[in-house]
Design a protein around this motif. Structure first.
Motif, PDB file in Angstrom:
ATOM      1  N   LEU A   1       0.808  -1.214   0.000  1.00  0.00           N
ATOM      2  CA  LEU A   1       0.000   0.000   0.000  1.00  0.00           C
ATOM      3  C   LEU A   1       0.847   1.272   0.000  1.00  0.00           C
ATOM      4  CD1 LEU A   1      -2.706  -1.098   2.600  1.00  0.00           C
ATOM      5  CD2 LEU A   1      -3.039  -0.827   0.132  1.00  0.00           C
ATOM      6  N   LEU A   2       1.956   1.252   0.728  1.00  0.00           N
ATOM      7  CA  LEU A   2       2.775   2.453   0.857  1.00  0.00           C
ATOM      8  C   LEU A   2       3.921   2.511  -0.146  1.00  0.00           C
ATOM      9  CD1 LEU A   2       2.958   2.747   4.754  1.00  0.00           C
ATOM     10  CD2 LEU A   2       1.461   3.981   3.175  1.00  0.00           C
ATOM     11  N   GLY A   3       4.228   1.402  -0.793  1.00  0.00           N
ATOM     12  CA  GLY A   3       5.277   1.407  -1.802  1.00  0.00           C
ATOM     13  C   GLY A   3       6.608   1.874  -1.258  1.00  0.00           C
ATOM     14  N   ARG A   4       7.254   2.791  -1.968  1.00  0.00           N
ATOM     15  CA  ARG A   4       8.594   3.238  -1.568  1.00  0.00           C
ATOM     16  C   ARG A   4       8.585   3.980  -0.237  1.00  0.00           C
ATOM     17  NH1 ARG A   4      10.285   8.522  -5.001  1.00  0.00           N
ATOM     18  NH2 ARG A   4      12.298   7.803  -4.228  1.00  0.00           N
ATOM     19  N   TRP A   5       7.406   4.417   0.215  1.00  0.00           N
ATOM     20  CA  TRP A   5       7.317   5.183   1.460  1.00  0.00           C
ATOM     21  C   TRP A   5       7.162   4.275   2.680  1.00  0.00           C
ATOM     22  CZ3 TRP A   5       8.990   9.524  -0.232  1.00  0.00           C
ATOM     23  CH2 TRP A   5       8.609   9.987  -1.482  1.00  0.00           C
ATOM     24  N   TRP A   6       7.221   2.968   2.497  1.00  0.00           N
ATOM     25  CA  TRP A   6       7.175   2.034   3.630  1.00  0.00           C
ATOM     26  C   TRP A   6       8.556   2.010   4.282  1.00  0.00           C
ATOM     27  CZ3 TRP A   6       8.238  -3.678   4.164  1.00  0.00           C
ATOM     28  CH2 TRP A   6       7.633  -4.206   5.328  1.00  0.00           C
TER      29      TRP A   6
END
Length: 356
Positions: A235-240
């Motif tokens: 769900l958060l992609g690279r921002w995880w």
């Protein structure tokens, strides 16, 4: 400017020529050749899972995570070389980053106590415990409150373990690579722990074999790692935050780790997902996004110190983002945390395995 800020500015200025020389030599030497097979199972069925940059230090470079379609192992590809590991770790845990990271890790006592308590059902009174990847030894100091009769030693390849020994947080601090020290530590420990360590290693299987050598027969291995099967990862992609590129090299699904431990002669006696979940996913995603949008803070890998106008703009953007940061914190802690395991949002898992 405070004395501490002045010292930091002066230190950055001292380090800048060295960093600029490293960057002038090019980034290619920081990466190994790209793999065409999975390092876990050898399959050639690889797909790209993520492309990103360094979202924490903002050092130059682009990083790719590939996923094996045969076993679901996720790994950095191409992987950092020895020179790359040195460059991207430099001033993160030590040097410029030592105080910030030390303060962050030092304030997580409740989490450390929970990790120690997870061993109580399996061995309520271990005599000796080795914490691999101990950093500054904050876990060992907190765990001693749970197990006051246990001797906690620490191992790490950074100078943080030497600081931990000087501060009395560990009984003995070993500095070096675990697999190189394991023979001298063979059969010495009732418990060996690896908290968010395997994902940093260049060869997780080698580290597991070193752990088997170090744990005495009947002793336990305690492992906690990011869960690449968490829904937050998609769900958060690279921002995880747990992707933590470029430092995290391997992400092992829990089924893979269970099978490998069994092959090495361990019996998995506990698997936890709810307990090791760290409720920071939305907060971290908001912070990483804001930090990415704002002008860069000063760092020695920048060609020059940002001007006053850019520093003011950075501060203003971060202040404007405070409501979003507060909202992320509240959602993480009070709305999502109680349901994290049920919703598949736990960002980590923990395994306790007994050496047979």
């Amino acid at each position: 400017m405070s004395d501490e800020s002045k010292r930091t500015t002066e230190r950055i200025a001292e380090l800048r020529p060295g960093y600029q020389a490293d960057l002038a030599a090019g980034l290619d030497r920081f990466f190994e050749p790209r793999r065409t097979t999975c390092p876990w199972c050898g399959s050639e069925r690889l797909t790209t899972r993520l492309r990103t940059t360094d979202l924490l230090q903002h050092k130059p470079g682009r990083f790719v995570l590939d996923r094996c379609e045969a076993c679901a192992h996720t790994f950095q590809n191409p992987r950092l070389s020895a020179e790359g590991l040195e460059f991207y770790y430099r001033d993160f845990y030590d040097g410029l980053g030592e105080k910030k990271l030390g303060d962050t890790f030092g304030g997580r006592t409740a989490m450390y106590r929970g990790r120690a308590e997870s061993m109580l059902p399996h061995d309520p009174g271990p005599k000796t415990w080795l914490d691999v990847g101990t950093g500054h030894g904050h876990f060992c100091a907190a765990a001693r409150e749970v197990l006051p009769d246990t001797v906690f030693d620490g191992l790490d390849f950074t100078e943080g373990v030497e600081l931990a020994a000087r501060e009395g947080r560990v009984g003995h601090g070993y500095r070096g690579e675990f697999h190189e020290l394991a023979a001298d530590l063979a059969g010495r420990y009732d418990v060996v722990s690896m908290f968010h360590y395997l994902e940093h290693s260049t060869d997780p299987d080698r580290e597991l074999r070193a752990a088997r050598e170090t744990v005495r027969p009947g002793g336990h291995l305690l492992i906690e790692v990011p869960d690449p099967e968490s829904r937050w990862a998609r769900l958060l992609g690279r921002w995880w935050l747990p992707w933590l590129q470029p430092q995290h090299l391997h992400f092992v699904p829990v089924a893979n780790l269970r099978r490998r431990l069994t092959d090495l002669g361990f019996t998995v006696v506990s698997e936890q997902h709810r307990e090791p979940h760290d409720p920071v996913d939305l907060l971290a995603a908001v912070w990483l996004s804001l930090d990415r949008l704002a002008p860069r803070d000063d760092a020695p890998w920048l060609p020059r110190r940002p001007g006053a106008a850019r520093r003011v703009l950075r501060g203003a953007l971060l202040v404007a983002g405070i409501p979003a940061l507060v909202a992320g914190t509240l959602l993480d802690r009070f709305a999502i945390r109680p349901l994290s395991h049920r919703l598949g949002l736990s960002n980590a898992y923990r395994i306790v395995a007994r050496r047979d």
